[in-house]
Design a protein around this motif. Structure first.
Motif, PDB file in Angstrom:
ATOM      1  N   GLU A 157      -3.121  10.223 -10.394  1.00 32.70           N
ATOM      2  CA  GLU A 157      -2.783   9.347  -9.275  1.00 32.70           C
ATOM      3  C   GLU A 157      -4.023   8.920  -8.487  1.00 32.70           C
ATOM      4  OE1 GLU A 157       1.760   9.779  -8.123  1.00 32.70           O
ATOM      5  OE2 GLU A 157       0.520  11.237  -7.069  1.00 32.70           O
ATOM      6  N   TRP A 158      -5.193   9.078  -9.092  1.00 26.33           N
ATOM      7  CA  TRP A 158      -6.417   8.651  -8.426  1.00 26.33           C
ATOM      8  C   TRP A 158      -6.606   7.151  -8.598  1.00 26.33           C
ATOM      9  CZ3 TRP A 158     -10.870  12.802  -8.447  1.00 26.33           C
ATOM     10  CH2 TRP A 158     -10.380  13.978  -7.877  1.00 26.33           C
ATOM     11  N   ILE A 159      -7.706   6.628  -8.083  1.00 25.07           N
ATOM     12  CA  ILE A 159      -7.849   5.190  -7.848  1.00 25.07           C
ATOM     13  C   ILE A 159      -8.312   4.387  -9.067  1.00 25.07           C
ATOM     14  CG2 ILE A 159     -10.268   5.207  -7.116  1.00 25.07           C
ATOM     15  CD1 ILE A 159      -9.470   3.375  -4.783  1.00 25.07           C
ATOM     16  N   GLY A 160      -8.584   5.051 -10.186  1.00 25.07           N
ATOM     17  CA  GLY A 160      -9.190   4.365 -11.327  1.00 25.07           C
ATOM     18  C   GLY A 160      -8.405   3.178 -11.851  1.00 25.07           C
ATOM     19  N   ALA A 161      -7.090   3.286 -11.968  1.00 26.30           N
ATOM     20  CA  ALA A 161      -6.312   2.166 -12.499  1.00 26.30           C
ATOM     21  C   ALA A 161      -6.310   1.000 -11.524  1.00 26.30           C
ATOM     22  CB  ALA A 161      -4.883   2.613 -12.804  1.00 26.30           C
ATOM     23  N   LEU A 162      -6.330   1.286 -10.234  1.00 28.40           N
ATOM     24  CA  LEU A 162      -6.350   0.220  -9.227  1.00 28.40           C
ATOM     25  C   LEU A 162      -7.599  -0.649  -9.384  1.00 28.40           C
ATOM     26  CD1 LEU A 162      -5.457   0.633  -5.472  1.00 28.40           C
ATOM     27  CD2 LEU A 162      -7.421  -0.710  -6.165  1.00 28.40           C
ATOM     28  N   ILE A 163      -8.734  -0.033  -9.658  1.00 27.92           N
ATOM     29  CA  ILE A 163      -9.971  -0.811  -9.742  1.00 27.92           C
ATOM     30  C   ILE A 163     -10.043  -1.638 -11.025  1.00 27.92           C
ATOM     31  CG2 ILE A 163     -11.170   0.925  -8.362  1.00 27.92           C
ATOM     32  CD1 ILE A 163     -12.765   1.692 -10.874  1.00 27.92           C
ATOM     33  N   ARG A 164      -9.116  -1.418 -11.955  1.00 22.02           N
ATOM     34  CA  ARG A 164      -9.084  -2.193 -13.202  1.00 22.02           C
ATOM     35  C   ARG A 164      -8.159  -3.405 -13.106  1.00 22.02           C
ATOM     36  NH1 ARG A 164      -7.703   3.050 -15.919  1.00 22.02           N
ATOM     37  NH2 ARG A 164      -6.045   1.992 -17.048  1.00 22.02           N
ATOM     38  N   ALA A 165      -7.524  -3.613 -11.961  1.00 20.40           N
ATOM     39  CA  ALA A 165      -6.397  -4.541 -11.882  1.00 20.40           C
ATOM     40  C   ALA A 165      -6.773  -5.988 -11.577  1.00 20.40           C
ATOM     41  CB  ALA A 165      -5.408  -4.049 -10.832  1.00 20.40           C
ATOM     42  N   ASP A 166      -7.986  -6.244 -11.086  1.00 23.84           N
ATOM     43  CA  ASP A 166      -8.310  -7.579 -10.587  1.00 23.84           C
ATOM     44  C   ASP A 166      -8.097  -8.688 -11.609  1.00 23.84           C
ATOM     45  OD1 ASP A 166      -9.619  -5.661  -8.817  1.00 23.84           O
ATOM     46  OD2 ASP A 166     -10.603  -7.390  -7.915  1.00 23.84           O
ATOM     47  N   ILE A 167      -8.489  -8.442 -12.852  1.00 20.89           N
ATOM     48  CA  ILE A 167      -8.415  -9.501 -13.857  1.00 20.89           C
ATOM     49  C   ILE A 167      -6.993 -10.021 -14.007  1.00 20.89           C
ATOM     50  CG2 ILE A 167      -8.088  -7.906 -15.799  1.00 20.89           C
ATOM     51  CD1 ILE A 167     -10.214 -11.147 -15.795  1.00 20.89           C
ATOM     52  N   HIS A 168      -6.011  -9.148 -13.808  1.00 17.34           N
ATOM     53  CA  HIS A 168      -4.622  -9.566 -13.976  1.00 17.34           C
ATOM     54  C   HIS A 168      -4.149 -10.409 -12.795  1.00 17.34           C
ATOM     55  CE1 HIS A 168      -4.774  -7.054 -17.425  1.00 17.34           C
ATOM     56  NE2 HIS A 168      -4.975  -5.954 -16.709  1.00 17.34           N
ATOM     57  N   GLY A 169      -4.713 -10.160 -11.617  1.00 14.95           N
ATOM     58  CA  GLY A 169      -4.441 -11.031 -10.483  1.00 14.95           C
ATOM     59  C   GLY A 169      -5.131 -12.374 -10.618  1.00 14.95           C
ATOM     60  N   TRP A 170      -6.394 -12.355 -11.032  1.00 12.22           N
ATOM     61  CA  TRP A 170      -7.162 -13.605 -11.163  1.00 12.22           C
ATOM     62  C   TRP A 170      -6.564 -14.542 -12.212  1.00 12.22           C
ATOM     63  CZ3 TRP A 170     -12.328 -10.504 -11.771  1.00 12.22           C
ATOM     64  CH2 TRP A 170     -12.740 -10.032 -10.512  1.00 12.22           C
ATOM     65  N   THR A 171      -5.970 -13.989 -13.252  1.00 12.95           N
ATOM     66  CA  THR A 171      -5.450 -14.829 -14.338  1.00 12.95           C
ATOM     67  C   THR A 171      -3.970 -15.163 -14.175  1.00 12.95           C
ATOM     68  OG1 THR A 171      -5.107 -12.838 -15.681  1.00 12.95           O
ATOM     69  CG2 THR A 171      -7.149 -14.082 -16.045  1.00 12.95           C
ATOM     70  N   ASN A 172      -3.361 -14.697 -13.079  1.00 12.86           N
ATOM     71  CA  ASN A 172      -1.968 -15.021 -12.789  1.00 12.86           C
ATOM     72  C   ASN A 172      -1.832 -15.515 -11.351  1.00 12.86           C
ATOM     73  OD1 ASN A 172      -0.088 -14.064 -15.185  1.00 12.86           O
ATOM     74  ND2 ASN A 172      -1.749 -12.558 -14.986  1.00 12.86           N
TER      75      ASN A 172
END
Length: 362
Positions: A157-172
């Protein structure tokens, strides 16, 4: 296949995506020197800034006094005012680069297994940390998702997956649910529970920032993609409610971080509180947003990066003050094989070219 947008719309979309990339990199570098939340508390960060006459914070961190320098991250020499010549390498940027490579290689129908395969192919093991390193190790031992996230992994439940998420916001752009669905497919390689919800929330927040009329509206949209009863959702709503009462940024963080005490400085939930407070009190002002977010402490470089991405999308690259973007010299240092030295503008153009829903921008 999404039809190409008209030239003027494409230009505006690219500017917003470029704003996200530049914001992520600048926010990451602002927070990098003090990235150690158990040592660099909010009070200690502000003490550093007062000693160097840097409050209010409006630029990269100043050169540290000699007695402070040893307690900073070793990369501080590449991240403080007057020393920045292109971005320094960091996992908060590497994962955005790797996410772009994922979508270019496999498209939006990628599988979680393909995310793992790309890590093994492109990402050095020693440049992974916490949950990502546990998942990487599990992959090399022959485990497949979802076991890669749950076996011998205390960081789920640490922050690693959150920091990988930007590309999915930028492309949608303007499509937070689509963004969240892709972020979830990526996140379950290494995370569970609030760790996955954090990635979904961040991707949705960035996607919403393309079309939402305000930061608060984007936050409200982002909460619709995660369970309302989750601790992450409850914490974000708590920060927003305190902001609604007119409580100061300082008192908001004191209240919420007391309520999340014990989760640790890299856990998704308290960092989401710091990020939410920075976004709301920054109120779409790029400098104020990333400065408040980094001053909030905990995982400073990750939070600064995500705050910069959201704010950069809201404002667009052209509106980001040049003292943040100029020193980056349009250059990314990356541990992702084949990408070191790539131009930020190139990454943004490639990202915008993948966007599934071109949306009008203000």
């Amino acid at each position: 296949m999404t039809p190409a947008p008209p030239p003027d719309l494409a230009q505006r979309l690219t500017d917003r995506v470029l704003g996200g990339w530049l914001g992520r990199i600048a926010g990451n570098m602002l927070g990098k020197p003090v990235e150690r939340g158990d040592l660099w508390t909010r009070d200690r960060i502000d003490a550093y800034l007062r000693r160097t006459d840097a409050l209010p914070l409006t630029d990269y961190l100043p050169e540290p006094p000699a007695d402070i320098a040893p307690s900073l991250r070793p990369e501080w020499r590449e991240c403080v005012r007057g020393r920045i010549h292109g971005s320094c390498r960091d996992d908060d940027v590497d994962y955005a680069v790797l996410g772009l490579d994922l979508l270019e290689t496999h498209g939006f129908a990628f599988t979680t297994e393909q995310v793992g395969d790309l890590w093994l192919l492109r990402l050095p093991y020693l440049q992974t940390f916490t949950a990502e390193r546990a998942a990487y190790r599990n992959l090399t031992n022959g485990l497949r998702p979802p076991l890669t996230a749950t076996h011998a992994n205390p960081y789920q439940e640490w922050i690693g997956a959150l920091i990988r998420a930007d590309i999915h916001g930028w492309t949608n752009p303007g499509e937070p649910r689509q963004a969240a669905a892709l972020a979830r497919r990526d996140a379950v390689l290494s995370h569970t529970g609030n760790g996955v919800y954090g990635a979904m929330w961040a991707a949705a927040l960035i996607a919403a920032a393309f079309t939402a009329p305000s930061v608060r509206a984007a936050l409200d949209q982002s909460l619709t993609v995660i369970p309302a009863s989750s601790r992450l959702a409850r914490t974000v709503r708590r920060v927003a409610s305190l902001h609604d009462t007119g409580l100061s940024w300082e008192d908001t963080l004191t209240t919420v971080l007391t309520e999340t005490a014990g989760l640790g400085w890299i856990h998704t939930v308290p960092n989401a509180a710091v990020l939410t407070a920075g976004l709301l009190h920054g109120d779409a002002d790029f400098t104020r947003t990333i400065a408040l977010t980094v001053r909030g402490g905990l995982d400073t470089d990750s939070n600064g990066a995500t705050a910069g991405s959201v704010s950069g999308v809201l404002t667009g690259a052209a509106a980001i003050p040049p003292h943040w973007t100029g020193p980056l010299q349009d250059t990314v240092r990356s541990a992702v094989f084949g990408f070191d030295g790539v131009r930020i503008s190139e990454l943004a153009a490639r990202t915008a070219g993948l966007a599934r829903v071109p949306v009008p921008t203000p």
